[in-house]
Design a protein around this motif. Structure first.
Motif, short mmCIF file in Angstrom:
data_model
loop_
_atom_site.label_atom_id
_atom_site.label_comp_id
_atom_site.label_asym_id
_atom_site.label_seq_id
_atom_site.Cartn_x
_atom_site.Cartn_y
_atom_site.Cartn_z
N UNK A 228 0.76 -1.25 -0.08
CA UNK A 228 0.02 -0.01 -0.11
C UNK A 228 0.85 1.26 -0.08
N UNK A 229 1.92 1.35 0.85
CA UNK A 229 2.72 2.46 0.87
C UNK A 229 3.55 2.63 -0.43
N UNK A 230 3.95 1.41 -1.00
CA UNK A 230 4.73 1.39 -2.40
C UNK A 230 3.65 2.01 -3.47
N UNK A 250 0.42 -5.39 -8.57
CA UNK A 250 -0.18 -5.04 -7.09
C UNK A 250 -1.35 -4.29 -7.11
N UNK A 251 -1.59 -3.66 -8.20
CA UNK A 251 -3.03 -3.01 -8.30
C UNK A 251 -3.99 -4.04 -8.39
N UNK A 253 -3.86 -7.10 -7.26
CA UNK A 253 -4.21 -8.12 -6.16
C UNK A 253 -5.05 -7.30 -5.13
N UNK A 254 -4.76 -5.93 -5.13
CA UNK A 254 -5.68 -5.08 -4.40
C UNK A 254 -7.25 -5.27 -4.79
N UNK A 255 -7.35 -4.96 -6.02
CA UNK A 255 -8.77 -4.84 -6.53
C UNK A 255 -9.35 -6.20 -6.51
N UNK A 256 -8.71 -7.52 -6.62
CA UNK A 256 -9.20 -8.61 -6.62
C UNK A 256 -9.65 -8.88 -5.24
N UNK A 257 -8.52 -8.54 -4.47
CA UNK A 257 -8.97 -8.80 -3.01
C UNK A 257 -10.14 -7.91 -2.42
N UNK A 258 -10.37 -6.78 -2.84
CA UNK A 258 -11.62 -5.96 -2.39
C UNK A 258 -12.99 -6.89 -3.02
#
Length: 358
Positions: A228-230, A250-251, A253-258
């Motif tokens: 997230x910081x990166x 990385x974007x 994995x964040x979107x899919x985790x949401x």
């Protein structure tokens, strides 16, 4: 040439016909297999909201539940989504092994732990959905095993994020506490999931959700903080496609985790179409799909970071930390297994008391 092409097409057609006939052959081999039942015919803590039928009857032989892999019931898609993800990750591991020296390079061990933990949670979850309907005790045994798999995957996520994705500034602040905290939060997540399932025997389903979601959300927030910081630093710098090729994954994995979080927490599809999602269309099935995509993005991003950020992580983790983190992974897995065993003992006492009272 035309004859050869037609013969090849014919062989492919015959092969497809044989594959399509597998479920029918299995059914003929076991003609006494019972059909599915309604939600009122299984214990209430087996039931999923708005899923009214498609449940497998309890107390059949093991062969029935293994063969149900090829039958139509409300867990079929849940099993196959994880099985297919397991196979895809296994292929990914083979590809990685061609370019990564897992045996000779200790700095590749975090990546290996992520892949192994991904395979483990996929296998454990598929097993839970396939065999958890045999009996009340089996239901708890296999789902507690599933929660152990999820917890050790959380640790696998933490180690690659801290090892490959962290920047020097954040690393300087959390170096001594990040991985021990990640291990503790993995154990807390396992405890919360097991306790929630245990409470589901006597309390409303929302209690289980709270016990599962809150510890897991805390663990994810901590484990993903380096990423997230990166991402925040990348956005603040104006972005750019070529300077950090892993950032897109990385974007992802964040979107899919949401998406995972939404479909795991809320039965949106079943609520909109009650009684019509007994086989396909359940929110939990979508959760599996999004989680598998999240895992694959995570593995690919970590591989890119391993290959392209070597100078940074050699400077940050040059003191044998990879071996320490690998040992901590084993300790975390053992602690989660112990938590599951203790909670299973409590469940068994409750089930024995219920059996005696009948």
């Amino acid at each position: 040439m035309a004859t050869i092409v037609m013969e090849s097409i014919g062989r492919v057609f015959i092969s497809l016909q044989q594959i399509r006939g597998v479920p029918r052959m299995l059914t003929e081999a076991a003609p006494s297999v019972p059909g599915t039942v309604r939600d009122t015919d299984v214990p209430y803590y087996f039931r999923e909201r708005y899923v009214c039928s498609g449940y497998r009857p309890l107390h059949q032989n093991w062969r029935y539940y293994f063969l149900s892999l090829f039958q139509r019931h409300n867990e079929t898609i849940n099993v196959w989504t994880h099985l297919l993800a397991f196979l895809v990750i296994l292929v990914k591991l083979r590809q990685l092994a061609e370019s990564v020296d897992f045996a000779g390079d200790p700095h590749s061990w975090p990546l290996m732990i992520l892949v192994v933990s991904s395979l483990t949670y996929s296998a454990f979850s598929a097993t839970a959905h396939l065999l958890g309907g045999k009996s009340e005790l089996c239901h708890y045994v296999f789902y507690f095993l599933d929660y152990v798999g999820v917890a050790q995957y959380q640790y696998g996520s933490a180690i690659v994020h801290f090892y490959y994705a962290v920047d020097e500034d954040l690393h300087g602040h959390v170096r001594g506490v990040f991985m021990p905290a990640a291990a503790a939060l993995s154990c807390l997540s396992c405890l919360g999931c097991c306790y929630g399932k245990y409470c589901n025997h006597s309390l409303p389903p929302w209690v289980r959700k709270v016990c599962q979601v809150v510890p897991s959300a805390i663990a994810y927030a901590w484990d993903s903080s380096p990423v997230a910081k990166r991402i925040a630093s990348w956005c603040a710098a104006g972005g750019g496609g070529d300077d950090d090729p892993a950032i897109a994954y990385h974007f992802g994995q964040f979107g899919f985790f949401l998406g995972c979080s939404v479909f795991f927490t809320f039965p949106l599809l079943e609520r909109c179409f009650p009684g019509r999602c007994n086989f396909v269309g359940q929110s939990h099935q979508m959760f599996h799909v999004f989680l598998s995509c999240c895992t694959l993005c995570q593995i690919h991003a970590s591989h890119l970071d391993y290959a392209q950020r070597r100078e940074l992580y050699l400077r940050l983790h040059g003191g044998g930390e990879a071996g320490v983190f690998a040992g901590l992974y084993g300790a975390t897995l053992a602690a989660c297994a112990l938590i599951a065993a203790i909670m299973l003992g409590r469940v068994k006492r409750v089930l024995d008391a219920d059996a005696k009272s009948k």
